[in-house]
Every structure is written in C-alpha cells, then in structure tokens.
Design a protein around this motif. Structure first.
Motif, short mmCIF file in Angstrom:
data_model
loop_
_atom_site.label_atom_id
_atom_site.label_comp_id
_atom_site.label_asym_id
_atom_site.label_seq_id
_atom_site.Cartn_x
_atom_site.Cartn_y
_atom_site.Cartn_z
N GLU A 40 6.93 1.45 -19.92
CA GLU A 40 7.51 1.42 -21.27
C GLU A 40 7.22 0.09 -21.95
OE1 GLU A 40 9.27 2.78 -24.67
OE2 GLU A 40 8.72 3.93 -22.89
N ALA A 41 7.30 -1.00 -21.22
CA ALA A 41 6.99 -2.32 -21.80
C ALA A 41 5.54 -2.38 -22.24
CB ALA A 41 7.28 -3.42 -20.78
N THR A 42 4.64 -1.84 -21.43
CA THR A 42 3.21 -1.83 -21.78
C THR A 42 2.97 -1.00 -23.04
OG1 THR A 42 2.57 -2.13 -19.48
CG2 THR A 42 0.90 -1.24 -20.95
N ARG A 43 3.60 0.17 -23.12
CA ARG A 43 3.45 1.00 -24.34
C ARG A 43 3.97 0.27 -25.56
NH1 ARG A 43 4.66 5.09 -20.65
NH2 ARG A 43 6.89 4.98 -21.06
N THR A 44 5.09 -0.42 -25.41
CA THR A 44 5.67 -1.16 -26.54
C THR A 44 4.76 -2.30 -26.96
OG1 THR A 44 7.90 -0.59 -25.82
CG2 THR A 44 7.68 -2.49 -27.28
N LEU A 45 4.21 -3.03 -26.00
CA LEU A 45 3.31 -4.14 -26.33
C LEU A 45 2.05 -3.62 -27.03
CD1 LEU A 45 3.55 -6.34 -23.13
CD2 LEU A 45 4.46 -6.86 -25.41
N ASP A 46 1.57 -2.47 -26.59
CA ASP A 46 0.34 -1.92 -27.19
C ASP A 46 0.52 -1.50 -28.64
OD1 ASP A 46 -1.01 -2.34 -24.83
OD2 ASP A 46 -0.84 -0.26 -24.14
N ARG A 47 1.73 -1.15 -29.05
CA ARG A 47 1.94 -0.68 -30.42
C ARG A 47 2.71 -1.68 -31.29
NH1 ARG A 47 5.85 2.95 -27.75
NH2 ARG A 47 7.90 2.22 -28.33
N SER A 48 3.01 -2.83 -30.73
CA SER A 48 3.81 -3.82 -31.44
C SER A 48 2.94 -4.98 -31.90
CB SER A 48 4.90 -4.33 -30.50
OG SER A 48 5.65 -5.33 -31.12
N GLU A 49 3.41 -5.63 -32.93
CA GLU A 49 2.70 -6.80 -33.45
C GLU A 49 3.43 -8.08 -33.05
OE1 GLU A 49 1.66 -6.52 -37.55
OE2 GLU A 49 0.97 -4.46 -37.34
N LEU A 50 3.70 -8.21 -31.77
CA LEU A 50 4.33 -9.42 -31.27
C LEU A 50 3.31 -10.53 -31.15
CD1 LEU A 50 6.48 -7.95 -28.35
CD2 LEU A 50 7.31 -8.78 -30.55
N PRO A 51 3.75 -11.78 -31.30
CA PRO A 51 2.83 -12.91 -31.10
C PRO A 51 2.27 -12.87 -29.67
CG PRO A 51 4.91 -13.66 -32.04
CD PRO A 51 5.08 -12.22 -31.67
N GLN A 52 1.06 -13.33 -29.50
CA GLN A 52 0.40 -13.32 -28.20
C GLN A 52 1.23 -14.02 -27.14
OE1 GLN A 52 -2.38 -11.61 -27.43
NE2 GLN A 52 -2.02 -12.20 -25.31
N SER A 53 1.90 -15.10 -27.52
CA SER A 53 2.71 -15.84 -26.54
C SER A 53 3.86 -14.99 -26.00
CB SER A 53 3.26 -17.13 -27.16
OG SER A 53 4.09 -16.82 -28.27
N VAL A 54 4.44 -14.16 -26.86
CA VAL A 54 5.53 -13.27 -26.42
C VAL A 54 4.97 -12.15 -25.55
CG1 VAL A 54 7.34 -11.69 -27.19
CG2 VAL A 54 6.95 -13.82 -28.43
N GLN A 55 3.83 -11.60 -25.93
CA GLN A 55 3.20 -10.57 -25.11
C GLN A 55 2.90 -11.11 -23.71
OE1 GLN A 55 -0.16 -8.71 -27.00
NE2 GLN A 55 0.91 -8.53 -28.96
N SER A 56 2.38 -12.32 -23.65
CA SER A 56 2.07 -12.94 -22.35
C SER A 56 3.33 -13.15 -21.53
CB SER A 56 1.37 -14.28 -22.56
OG SER A 56 0.12 -14.09 -23.17
N LEU A 57 4.41 -13.54 -22.18
CA LEU A 57 5.67 -13.75 -21.49
C LEU A 57 6.19 -12.44 -20.87
CD1 LEU A 57 7.96 -15.75 -20.85
CD2 LEU A 57 8.99 -15.09 -23.03
N VAL A 58 6.12 -11.35 -21.62
CA VAL A 58 6.57 -10.05 -21.11
C VAL A 58 5.69 -9.62 -19.94
CG1 VAL A 58 6.83 -7.59 -21.66
CG2 VAL A 58 7.59 -9.34 -23.30
N ARG A 59 4.39 -9.77 -20.07
CA ARG A 59 3.49 -9.39 -18.98
C ARG A 59 3.76 -10.24 -17.73
NH1 ARG A 59 -0.07 -8.43 -23.46
NH2 ARG A 59 -0.60 -6.22 -23.50
N SER A 60 3.97 -11.52 -17.92
CA SER A 60 4.27 -12.41 -16.79
C SER A 60 5.58 -12.02 -16.11
CB SER A 60 4.38 -13.86 -17.26
OG SER A 60 3.15 -14.31 -17.71
N TYR A 61 6.57 -11.66 -16.90
CA TYR A 61 7.86 -11.24 -16.36
C TYR A 61 7.69 -10.04 -15.44
CZ TYR A 61 12.44 -9.04 -16.14
OH TYR A 61 13.59 -8.44 -15.70
#
Length: 69
Positions: A40-61
């Motif tokens: 679900e997090a991956t799907r959300t990141l793929d369709r969201s316009e979050l800053p790259q730093s936030v996307q990296s933080l979620v992936r790292s988590y």
C-alpha cells in the motif's frame, strides 16, 4: 508506553487503508501485515507527488522493518 490519543469518534482523523480481515483481539503474522502495508505504501508513493526526500524516508522505513532481514 500508553497512547492517550482520541478514541473513535472523539475528534481524531481516520484514514481508510488496508482492510484487516480478523476479528477484534485476534492477531496476524507480522510477515502478512508487513507485505500488505508495504504494498500500500508503494502504491501511494507511485501516485503521490511527495518530495523525493519524503519518498526516500518511507522506503527506508519499510526496508528497516522488513521481516526476515
């Protein structure tokens, strides 16, 4: 540590997400829960316009909490 946050209907926001197909009080294997939430997090990141730093933080988590690591 106790959570003293609001209880259902008392002002807190609720976000619909991954359905939890178990009865109240039952538990599910961590691997099953992780797989659903990570997807679900991956799907959300793929369709969201979050800053790259936030996307990296979620992936790292999700990398850090991955079971059987």
């Amino acid at each position: 540590m106790l959570d003293s946050g609001p209880i259902n209907g008392s002002g807190g926001e609720t976000e619909k997400g991954v359905p939890v197909p178990v009865a109240e009080g039952e538990s599910r294997p961590y691997e099953e829960v992780y797989t659903e939430y990570a997807a679900e997090a991956t799907r959300t990141l793929d369709r969201s316009e979050l800053p790259q730093s936030v996307q990296s933080l979620v992936r790292s988590y999700f990398t850090e909490i991955q079971p059987n690591r």
